[in-house]
Motif scaffolding. Sequence first.
Motif, short mmCIF file in Angstrom:
data_model
loop_
_atom_site.label_atom_id
_atom_site.label_comp_id
_atom_site.label_asym_id
_atom_site.label_seq_id
_atom_site.Cartn_x
_atom_site.Cartn_y
_atom_site.Cartn_z
N ASN A 111 20.01 22.86 30.60
CA ASN A 111 19.81 24.13 31.29
C ASN A 111 20.25 23.99 32.75
N LEU A 112 21.17 24.82 33.16
CA LEU A 112 21.70 24.78 34.51
C LEU A 112 21.62 26.18 35.08
N GLU A 113 20.92 26.31 36.19
CA GLU A 113 20.78 27.62 36.81
C GLU A 113 21.80 27.77 37.94
N LEU A 114 22.57 28.85 37.86
CA LEU A 114 23.55 29.18 38.89
C LEU A 114 23.38 30.64 39.27
N SER A 115 23.63 30.93 40.53
CA SER A 115 23.56 32.33 40.96
C SER A 115 24.86 33.03 40.56
N LEU A 116 24.83 34.35 40.59
CA LEU A 116 26.01 35.13 40.26
C LEU A 116 27.17 34.79 41.21
N GLU A 117 26.84 34.58 42.47
CA GLU A 117 27.88 34.24 43.45
C GLU A 117 28.52 32.89 43.12
N GLU A 118 27.70 31.91 42.74
CA GLU A 118 28.23 30.59 42.39
C GLU A 118 29.14 30.67 41.17
N VAL A 119 28.76 31.45 40.21
CA VAL A 119 29.59 31.62 39.01
C VAL A 119 30.90 32.29 39.38
N ARG B 173 32.47 32.28 42.20
CA ARG B 173 33.33 31.39 42.99
C ARG B 173 33.87 30.23 42.18
N GLY B 174 33.35 30.04 40.98
CA GLY B 174 33.79 28.92 40.16
C GLY B 174 33.21 27.59 40.62
N THR B 175 31.95 27.63 41.05
CA THR B 175 31.28 26.41 41.52
C THR B 175 31.30 25.34 40.44
N GLU B 176 31.57 24.12 40.85
CA GLU B 176 31.51 22.98 39.93
C GLU B 176 30.19 22.27 40.13
N ALA B 177 29.58 21.87 39.02
CA ALA B 177 28.31 21.15 39.08
C ALA B 177 28.43 19.88 38.25
N LYS B 178 27.89 18.80 38.76
CA LYS B 178 27.90 17.54 38.02
C LYS B 178 26.55 17.38 37.33
N ILE B 179 26.60 16.96 36.07
CA ILE B 179 25.37 16.68 35.34
C ILE B 179 25.46 15.26 34.80
N ARG B 180 24.31 14.68 34.52
CA ARG B 180 24.27 13.33 33.96
C ARG B 180 23.94 13.45 32.48
N ILE B 181 24.75 12.82 31.66
CA ILE B 181 24.52 12.82 30.23
C ILE B 181 24.07 11.42 29.84
N PRO B 182 22.87 11.31 29.23
CA PRO B 182 22.38 9.99 28.85
C PRO B 182 23.26 9.39 27.74
N THR B 183 23.52 8.10 27.84
CA THR B 183 24.31 7.40 26.83
C THR B 183 23.51 6.25 26.26
N LEU B 184 23.85 5.88 25.06
CA LEU B 184 23.19 4.75 24.43
C LEU B 184 23.92 3.48 24.82
N GLU B 185 23.17 2.49 25.20
CA GLU B 185 23.75 1.20 25.53
C GLU B 185 23.15 0.16 24.61
#
Length: 82
Positions: free
Chosen positions: A10-18, A20-32
């Motif tokens: 779940n990522l919350e962005l405002s209408l303005e951010e959307v 403008r094409g704002t980029e957001a970094k998320i962390r995806i858990p990986t198995l090691e």
Amino acid sequence: MFRGADLRYNLELSLEEVARGTEAKIRIPTLEACATCHGSGAKPGTQPKPCTTCGGRGEVRVSQGFFSIQQTCPPVTAAARW
């Protein structure tokens, strides 16, 4: 390599951010792989033993009459086949 469960983020962005094409970094858990067993699940000094139900395939076929269903082996999880 096994396909894991679908991920939901779940990522919350405002209408303005959307707009403008704002980029957001998320962390995806990986198995090691575990440093002790290297992903086999076996204790140090031992060898993994295949599941007696599915032979390590992770799936079983259940037939009833002319119906045949393939499903995940109950004792085996998707993360560990042994």
